[in-house]
Design a protein around this motif. Structure first.
Motif, PDB file in Angstrom:
ATOM      1  N   UNK A  73      -1.283   1.489   7.843  1.00 40.56           N
ATOM      2  CA  UNK A  73      -1.031   0.142   8.397  1.00 40.56           C
ATOM      3  C   UNK A  73      -1.776  -0.051   9.721  1.00 40.56           C
ATOM      4  N   UNK A  74      -1.732   0.966  10.584  1.00 38.42           N
ATOM      5  CA  UNK A  74      -2.405   0.844  11.889  1.00 38.42           C
ATOM      6  C   UNK A  74      -3.911   0.700  11.698  1.00 38.42           C
ATOM      7  N   UNK A  75      -4.472   1.452  10.745  1.00 37.01           N
ATOM      8  CA  UNK A  75      -5.915   1.358  10.480  1.00 37.01           C
ATOM      9  C   UNK A  75      -6.273  -0.034   9.961  1.00 37.01           C
ATOM     10  N   UNK A  76      -5.486  -0.533   9.029  1.00 36.78           N
ATOM     11  CA  UNK A  76      -5.775  -1.856   8.459  1.00 36.78           C
ATOM     12  C   UNK A  76      -5.660  -2.944   9.528  1.00 36.78           C
ATOM     13  N   UNK A  77      -4.620  -2.863  10.337  1.00 34.43           N
ATOM     14  CA  UNK A  77      -4.385  -3.916  11.337  1.00 34.43           C
ATOM     15  C   UNK A  77      -5.440  -3.865  12.445  1.00 34.43           C
ATOM     16  N   UNK A  78      -5.875  -2.655  12.816  1.00 36.64           N
ATOM     17  CA  UNK A  78      -6.965  -2.549  13.801  1.00 36.64           C
ATOM     18  C   UNK A  78      -8.255  -3.101  13.204  1.00 36.64           C
ATOM     19  N   UNK A  79      -8.477  -2.835  11.927  1.00 42.56           N
ATOM     20  CA  UNK A  79      -9.676  -3.338  11.245  1.00 42.56           C
ATOM     21  C   UNK A  79      -9.732  -4.851  11.225  1.00 42.56           C
TER      22      UNK A  79
END
Ligand code: CAA
Length: 247
Positions: free
Chosen positions: A154-160
């Motif tokens: 989730x953190x990777x997707x939201x940062x992306x």
């Protein structure tokens, strides 16, 4: 001027519903996207919104699937009109520590939370360019800014999402289209209430304001970014998290 049309992905959920109601109040014709599995819920939701007098429509489509998005946007274009405001709000969590995270939980979250942003935006941006006006608002998360134990996916997707915002904002700023990210903190929705109570209570104890946020508070910020008044804001990431993370 005819009414502008706003599309909110994941529009019948916790934050999505708040955004749809606010944008309808602001004078937009609103289209709330939902997935086929939630057909009955979507129809019931629509009946309530219409009974309340809101100019809201619903549109079925899987945001993780490009072709499904093309079909959905084509239908919206012919049934309702050109989308002027896109709120990329659809998202899921599949939390778990990285050591135990199966590939499927990584792929599902990346597809629904991040690849969806390409799939939907790609299908509406040409219409915004033709209109010479548009708003793309990407709903990210505090956890895309600070990371969160149990949320590598989730953190990777939201940062992306915010990387996408900054790049696209530069490409289309001169065409009257702004692209921004909103990063909410913990809001009192089903997604947050699904966290184990003791974990949730511990998280709430770290929020300086001392409570969960409300969907309506997020919706007011979307409302501003969607307005003509916000035409000088682009490429921004606006935090709304009760002080949980300050940067
Ligand atoms: N930092 C460091 N260590 C932590 C920790 C943290 N934040 N949280 C838990 N730990 C430790 C625990 O103390 C425990 O240690 P021991 O093994 O030594 O006892 C260990 O890590 C395992 O913790 P859990 O018992 O919690 O592990 P679990 O496998 O049962 O659950 C989890 C893991 C599902 C990720 C759970 O910790 C969790 O739900 N965390 C919250 C995740 C979260 O914030 N999700 C947000 C969802 S809402 C959302 O995403 C919306 C938004 O945009 C904000």
């Amino acid at each position: 001027m005819s009414k502008r049309i706003a599309l909110v992905t994941g529009g019948i959920g916790g934050i999505g519903s708040g955004i749809c109601r606010q944008l309808a109040t602001d004078g937009f014709t609103v289209v709330a996207n939902y997935i086929k599995a939630e057909e009955a819920k979507a129809q019931a939701w629509l009946a309530i919104e219409r009974a309340a007098g809101r100019d809201i429509h619903i549109a079925e489509g899987d945001v993780s699937n490009f072709d499904s998005c093309t079909t959905m946007i084509n239908k919206i274009r012919s049934d309702v009109g050109f989308v002027s405001v896109l709120v990329n709000n659809a998202g899921i969590t599949k939390d778990g520590v990285f050591k135990k995270m199966p590939l499927e939980n990584w792929m599902d979250v990346l597809n629904i939370n991040l690849n969806s942003v390409f799939n939907v935006t790609k299908n509406v941006v040409d219409d915004m360019l033709v209109q010479g006006w548009g708003r793309v608002i990407n709903m990210s998360s505090v956890n895309g800014q600070k990371g969160q134990f149990g949320q590598t996916n989730y953190s990777a997707a939201k940062a992306g999402m915010h990387g996408f915002t900054k790049a696209l904002a530069q490409e289309i700023a001169s065409k009257g289209i702004t692209v921004n990210t909103i990063s909410p903190g913990y809001i009192g929705t089903e997604m947050v209430m699904a966290i184990k109570q003791e974990v949730r209570d511990q998280i709430i104890s770290t929020i300086p304001v001392g409570r969960l946020g409300k969907p309506e508070e997020i919706a007011k910020l979307v409302s501003y970014l969607a307005s003509d008044d916000a035409s000088f804001i682009t490429g921004s990431n606006i935090a709304i998290n009760g002080g949980l993370h300050m940067c």
